[in-house]
Design a protein around this motif. Structure first.
Motif, PDB file in Angstrom:
ATOM      1  N   VAL A   1       0.832  -1.086  -0.100  1.00  0.00           N
ATOM      2  CA  VAL A   1      -0.152  -0.220   0.079  1.00  0.00           C
ATOM      3  C   VAL A   1       0.947   1.246   0.111  1.00  0.00           C
ATOM      4  O   VAL A   1       2.216   1.224   0.481  1.00  0.00           O
ATOM      5  N   ASP A   2       0.364   2.404  -0.340  1.00  0.00           N
ATOM      6  CA  ASP A   2       0.890   3.678  -0.306  1.00  0.00           C
ATOM      7  C   ASP A   2       1.260   3.891   1.037  1.00  0.00           C
ATOM      8  O   ASP A   2       2.455   4.586   1.120  1.00  0.00           O
ATOM      9  N   SER A   3       0.621   3.894   2.020  1.00  0.00           N
ATOM     10  CA  SER A   3       0.895   4.560   3.156  1.00  0.00           C
ATOM     11  C   SER A   3       0.083   3.719   4.260  1.00  0.00           C
ATOM     12  O   SER A   3      -0.969   3.228   4.037  1.00  0.00           O
TER      13      SER A   3
ATOM     14  N   GLY B   1     -19.303   5.228   0.193  1.00  0.00           N
ATOM     15  CA  GLY B   1     -18.415   4.041   0.011  1.00  0.00           C
ATOM     16  C   GLY B   1     -16.949   4.494   0.462  1.00  0.00           C
ATOM     17  O   GLY B   1     -16.175   3.635   0.099  1.00  0.00           O
ATOM     18  N   LYS B   2     -16.700   5.149   1.304  1.00  0.00           N
ATOM     19  CA  LYS B   2     -15.389   5.635   1.824  1.00  0.00           C
ATOM     20  C   LYS B   2     -15.248   5.394   3.234  1.00  0.00           C
ATOM     21  O   LYS B   2     -16.392   5.577   3.900  1.00  0.00           O
ATOM     22  N   ILE B   3     -14.393   4.651   3.868  1.00  0.00           N
ATOM     23  CA  ILE B   3     -14.481   4.668   5.366  1.00  0.00           C
ATOM     24  C   ILE B   3     -13.670   6.043   6.138  1.00  0.00           C
ATOM     25  O   ILE B   3     -12.633   6.309   5.611  1.00  0.00           O
TER      26      ILE B   3
ATOM     27  N   ASP C   1      -9.439   3.478   2.136  1.00  0.00           N
ATOM     28  CA  ASP C   1     -10.030   2.388   1.521  1.00  0.00           C
ATOM     29  C   ASP C   1     -10.010   1.178   1.930  1.00  0.00           C
ATOM     30  O   ASP C   1     -10.761   0.444   1.983  1.00  0.00           O
ATOM     31  N   ILE C   2      -9.129   0.883   2.996  1.00  0.00           N
ATOM     32  CA  ILE C   2      -8.869  -0.372   3.805  1.00  0.00           C
ATOM     33  C   ILE C   2      -8.578   0.065   5.250  1.00  0.00           C
ATOM     34  O   ILE C   2      -7.943   0.903   5.423  1.00  0.00           O
TER      35      ILE C   2
END
Length: 71
Positions: free
Chosen positions: A30-32, A47-49, A62-63
């Protein structure tokens, strides 16, 4: 675990993985990654956490992987 259902479209409601393996996969994939963040609240909007941290910052992701720090 009867009565529990997976979250919207997820195939399982729980997964166990060795911490060292998880850290390695996350760092490589992942990016960060935000480590050692206390979480106050989690919501899902459009749809976003959205995560509210203990220091009152609100961030989207996203995760989200939450761990209690045991072991």
């Amino acid at each position: 675990m009867s009565g529990l259902t997976p979250l919207d479209g997820l195939p399982v409601f729980g997964l166990r993985i060795q911490r060292s393996n998880l850290r390695e996969v996350l760092i490589d994939s992942v990016d960060s990654v935000e480590w050692d963040k206390g979480v106050q609240n989690v919501t899902i909007e459009h749809g976003k956490i959205l995560v509210t941290t203990m220091d009152e910052l609100v961030e989207d992701c996203d995760i989200l992987i939450a761990a209690d720090g045991a072991n």
